[in-house]
Scaffold this motif. Structure first.
Motif, PDB file in Angstrom:
ATOM      1  N   ARG A  91      73.837  47.093  31.141  1.00  0.00           N
ATOM      2  CA  ARG A  91      72.780  47.339  32.123  1.00  0.00           C
ATOM      3  C   ARG A  91      71.579  46.424  31.899  1.00  0.00           C
ATOM      4  N   LYS A  92      71.367  46.005  30.638  1.00  0.00           N
ATOM      5  CA  LYS A  92      70.241  45.127  30.326  1.00  0.00           C
ATOM      6  C   LYS A  92      70.606  43.650  30.433  1.00  0.00           C
ATOM      7  N   MET A  93      71.911  43.371  30.639  1.00  0.00           N
ATOM      8  CA  MET A  93      72.366  41.980  30.724  1.00  0.00           C
ATOM      9  C   MET A  93      73.084  41.783  32.058  1.00  0.00           C
ATOM     10  N   SER A  94      72.349  41.894  33.128  1.00  0.00           N
ATOM     11  CA  SER A  94      72.936  41.861  34.473  1.00  0.00           C
ATOM     12  C   SER A  94      73.577  40.522  34.808  1.00  0.00           C
ATOM     13  N   GLU A  95      73.211  39.471  34.067  1.00  0.00           N
ATOM     14  CA  GLU A  95      73.771  38.144  34.338  1.00  0.00           C
ATOM     15  C   GLU A  95      75.141  37.963  33.709  1.00  0.00           C
ATOM     16  N   VAL A  96      75.563  38.920  32.919  1.00  0.00           N
ATOM     17  CA  VAL A  96      76.825  38.842  32.193  1.00  0.00           C
ATOM     18  C   VAL A  96      77.855  39.780  32.811  1.00  0.00           C
TER      19      VAL A  96
END
Length: 201
Positions: free
Chosen positions: A44-49
């Motif tokens: 959720r904190k790494m939306s680019e992944v």
């Protein structure tokens, strides 16, 4: 579902051991829930992944994962049910796992491995005693380890190579067997190619 896989610098593989015998009495629903929630918190904190979970429908913790994804409302997650393992591993920039021998398989393809270790879980493969992996215990630590490996994919490359050499000598598990088969096939193809070159050279 089937997916077309190609190398992505932002695809993270997720898997876990399917055999609860590895974890004994600690292969509980509560710990698996904590394991997957930690990954969801990081996702959720790494939306680019893109987090790519490899599991077959109806196997292991499939329904738990599906329910958690719905609960968290995470869109940067895919469930891969049917795909060639070589293609899937080759598309990853890192793999998150526990005691699964798929971590060894990932190292064959020089994919960084991150062990999400929870209390009371055993380590049958010996990951945590080696320098070949990053061992984390929370979503925050997982996020930091993922970022470090994406920024520097060559981290621990030499250690991964050494770990594979030793681990395949005395490791049980479907991934280990599959890895040996892959290596044998590649060696056979190389010998065949060299023979053909000599014959036509």
């Amino acid at each position: 579902s089937d997916v077309v896989v190609k190398k992505q610098s932002t695809r993270i593989g997720v898997t876990c051991a399917l055999y609860n015998k590895f974890f004994g009495e600690y292969g509980s629903i509560t710990l698996w829930d904590k394991y997957f929630r930690s990954i969801c918190d990081a996702a959720r904190k790494m939306s680019e992944v893109t987090f790519s979970f490899k599991i077959k429908s109806g196997y292991g913790n499939y329904h738990m994962v599906k329910n958690l994804l719905a609960e968290y409302g995470i869109e940067n997650f895919e469930i891969v049910e049917t795909v060639r393992f070589e293609e899937w591993f080759s598309s990853l920039s890192a793999l998150i796992t526990t005691g699964s021998t798929m971590g060894i398989e990932a190292m064959i393809f020089d994919v960084p491995v991150i062990i999400l270790s929870l209390e009371k879980w055993v380590d049958p493969v010996g990951y945590e005693a080696s320098d070949a992996v990053d061992v984390v215990h929370s979503a925050e630590e997982l996020q930091h380890a993922l970022s470090a490996n994406m920024q520097n994919p060559g981290r621990k490359a030499r250690e991964r190579t050494q770990f594979v050499r030793y681990a395949l000598e005395d490791t049980e598990g479907a991934a280990a067997i599959r890895t040996v088969q892959i290596i044998s096939q590649l060696l056979h193809e190389r010998k065949t190619t060299r023979y053909q070159q000599v014959q036509h050279g």
